[in-house]
Design a protein around this motif. Structure first.
Motif, PDB file in Angstrom:
ATOM      1  N   TRP A 170       0.829  -1.210   0.000  1.00  0.00           N
ATOM      2  CA  TRP A 170       0.000   0.000   0.000  1.00  0.00           C
ATOM      3  C   TRP A 170       0.862   1.259   0.000  1.00  0.00           C
ATOM      4  O   TRP A 170       0.581   2.216  -0.734  1.00  0.00           O
ATOM      5  N   ILE A 171       1.928   1.273   0.812  1.00  0.00           N
ATOM      6  CA  ILE A 171       2.769   2.470   0.899  1.00  0.00           C
ATOM      7  C   ILE A 171       3.396   2.797  -0.452  1.00  0.00           C
ATOM      8  O   ILE A 171       3.362   3.953  -0.917  1.00  0.00           O
ATOM      9  N   VAL A 172       3.971   1.796  -1.108  1.00  0.00           N
ATOM     10  CA  VAL A 172       4.605   2.026  -2.413  1.00  0.00           C
ATOM     11  C   VAL A 172       3.575   2.463  -3.451  1.00  0.00           C
ATOM     12  O   VAL A 172       3.789   3.423  -4.196  1.00  0.00           O
ATOM     13  N   TYR A 173       2.454   1.772  -3.491  1.00  0.00           N
ATOM     14  CA  TYR A 173       1.402   2.114  -4.452  1.00  0.00           C
ATOM     15  C   TYR A 173       0.903   3.547  -4.241  1.00  0.00           C
ATOM     16  O   TYR A 173       0.782   4.328  -5.195  1.00  0.00           O
ATOM     17  N   ASP A 174       0.619   3.906  -3.003  1.00  0.00           N
ATOM     18  CA  ASP A 174       0.081   5.240  -2.721  1.00  0.00           C
ATOM     19  C   ASP A 174       1.090   6.330  -3.067  1.00  0.00           C
ATOM     20  O   ASP A 174       0.720   7.384  -3.615  1.00  0.00           O
ATOM     21  N   LEU A 175       2.361   6.077  -2.741  1.00  0.00           N
ATOM     22  CA  LEU A 175       3.391   7.071  -3.082  1.00  0.00           C
ATOM     23  C   LEU A 175       3.506   7.253  -4.588  1.00  0.00           C
ATOM     24  O   LEU A 175       3.673   8.379  -5.076  1.00  0.00           O
ATOM     25  N   LEU A 176       3.422   6.169  -5.344  1.00  0.00           N
ATOM     26  CA  LEU A 176       3.486   6.274  -6.801  1.00  0.00           C
ATOM     27  C   LEU A 176       2.296   7.059  -7.342  1.00  0.00           C
ATOM     28  O   LEU A 176       2.449   7.891  -8.252  1.00  0.00           O
ATOM     29  N   CYS A 177       1.121   6.810  -6.795  1.00  0.00           N
ATOM     30  CA  CYS A 177      -0.079   7.523  -7.267  1.00  0.00           C
ATOM     31  C   CYS A 177       0.004   9.014  -6.967  1.00  0.00           C
ATOM     32  O   CYS A 177      -0.493   9.837  -7.741  1.00  0.00           O
ATOM     33  N   ARG A 178       0.628   9.377  -5.857  1.00  0.00           N
ATOM     34  CA  ARG A 178       0.732  10.779  -5.455  1.00  0.00           C
ATOM     35  C   ARG A 178       1.929  11.480  -6.095  1.00  0.00           C
ATOM     36  O   ARG A 178       2.058  12.703  -6.005  1.00  0.00           O
ATOM     37  N   SER A 179       2.811  10.705  -6.721  1.00  0.00           N
ATOM     38  CA  SER A 179       3.989  11.269  -7.380  1.00  0.00           C
ATOM     39  C   SER A 179       3.614  11.855  -8.737  1.00  0.00           C
ATOM     40  O   SER A 179       2.473  11.693  -9.198  1.00  0.00           O
TER      41      SER A 179
END
Length: 404
Positions: A134-143
């Motif tokens: 979840w952390i990696v996915y969310d960071l990618l979406c917000r990048s």
């Protein structure tokens, strides 16, 4: 002890059933709203703020549905929030993960030949991997990548490839594919809990306070919903994969899992296109079929499996094979401690699936299952707890293919 085992088995069954029920509710509502959203059309005279509408018929009644990208000028008295289906699906899925894989870590989660760790360590790795996803996915979406759906999806696919391979380096094949499904399902549920519902609540709060809501919250929620749409079918496959050793217990299981994600994309692309009235891309079914054939080939390299003659004559051939005696010794030494009328492996009180392999006749009658579960794949013994050797597996394959 027997009473406890009985109650635990029924607990597992109950949680599994509840998980299936909640998953059906979530998938059903998700697919319905995706189809509704894509099928909306605009016309003159729509109420202010309405983006589109759809007329539908079901169960003898007609439904007139209108969509607002932000919200209507006047909030309705009652709102139905579609969130508990997602929350319940994840909670029951995690409970099932704990009941089956954490409580039975030595059987289902840990393979000492892959990673020799204790049950607490394996469970810790499992939990950490779900949070990591979840952390990696969310960071990618917000990048900045999140501004371009195509680039974002490609990067996310690379992450899935890495996780598919990585899980096979940590757990049994069964647990690896199951965890890839849990990894993806966690992202989907967190999308609802952490992004989609909070964004909708911000919009509602702004309207109640008399402020004009920012349309970005709707756009962000729609992007996350789109991701969930394309991830749903692969998750269903991965959750069911533990019943099919040719999917989870073969050399290329992680490649199979990745191809399943591509199949999910092709199938959803077809339905999304049709629902949006943008054509009928039947080519997607050909692509899906080709991918499935590749999966079949990968699971049985270098030979494609055929059926087994289950007649009495077929059983006689397996008994008469020159390989039968060493295969029988292998089965009795590696399998019959669980697959017997009275199992003596600790914690096993009944032969799994009522399959008994403690007589010559029983071994011959279950030749195909032995071949698939312990020869062609490494599904059995679970976690290779009885240390069956590659030579013994090769002997099982030779026995079956020579006698069938």
């Amino acid at each position: 002890m027997n009473d406890f085992a009985l109650w635990w088995e029924w607990l597992s069954f109950g949680v599994r059933w509840l998980h299936v029920v909640t998953a059906i509710a979530w998938i059903g509502s998700s697919f319905y709203f995706i189809a509704l959203d894509l099928g909306l059309h605009r016309r003159p005279g729509l109420p202010e703020g309405a983006y589109g509408e759809e007329w539908q018929v079901h169960g003898g009644g007609f439904y007139h549905v209108q969509k607002y990208l932000v919200a209507p000028a006047q909030m309705p008295e009652h709102l139905t929030w579609f969130k508990w289906e997602a929350y319940s699906t994840w909670l029951t899925g995690f409970a099932l993960l704990a009941v089956v894989y954490y409580a039975g870590a030595e059987l289902y989660l840990i393979d000492p030949n892959v990673l020799d760790v204790s049950a607490p360590v394996a469970i810790g790795i499992s939990l950490a991997s779900l949070a990591f996803g979840w952390i990696v996915y969310d960071l990618l979406c917000r990048s900045p990548l999140g501004m371009n759906d195509t680039r974002l999806m490609l990067v996310l696919f690379v992450v899935l490839v890495f996780m598919a391979w990585g899980y096979t380096q940590l757990f049994t094949g069964r647990a690896a594919l199951l965890h890839l499904g849990a990894f993806t399902a966690t992202i989907m549920s967190a999308n609802v809990f952490m992004v989609i519902i909070p964004n909708q609540k911000i919009v509602v709060a702004d309207l109640i306070a008399g402020r004009k809501p920012d349309p970005k919250y709707g756009r962000i929620a729609k992007t996350r919903s789109l991701h969930n749409n394309y991830l749903t079918l692969p998750v269903v496959f991965l959750m069911l994969s533990n019943h099919y050793p040719l999917a989870f217990a073969t050399e290329f299981n992680w490649v199979i899992a990745i191809l399943v994600f591509l199949m999910g994309v092709s199938i959803r692309h077809y339905f999304n296109t049709v629902h949006a009235r943008k054509g009928n891309p039947t080519w997607t079914w050909l692509v899906t079929a080709i991918l499935f054939v590749i999966i079949m080939w990968l699971s049985t390299v270098p030979k494609v499996l055929t059926g087994e003659d289950r007649t009495a004559a077929g059983a006689e051939r397996f008994l008469a094979s020159v390989h039968f005696e060493p295969v029988r010794d292998t089965v009795l030494g590696r399998c019959s401690m669980c697959h017997a009328a009275e199992p003596f492996w600790e914690g096993v009180h009944q032969a799994p699936k009522n399959v008994r392999l403690d007589t010559d006749a029983a071994i011959a009658n279950h030749a195909r299952e032995i071949y698939l579960q312990a020869g062609r794949s490494h599904a059995m013994p679970p976690g290779n707890l009885t240390d069956i050797t590659p030579q013994e597996r090769a002997l099982i394959v030779a026995w079956f293919e020579e006698a069938r």
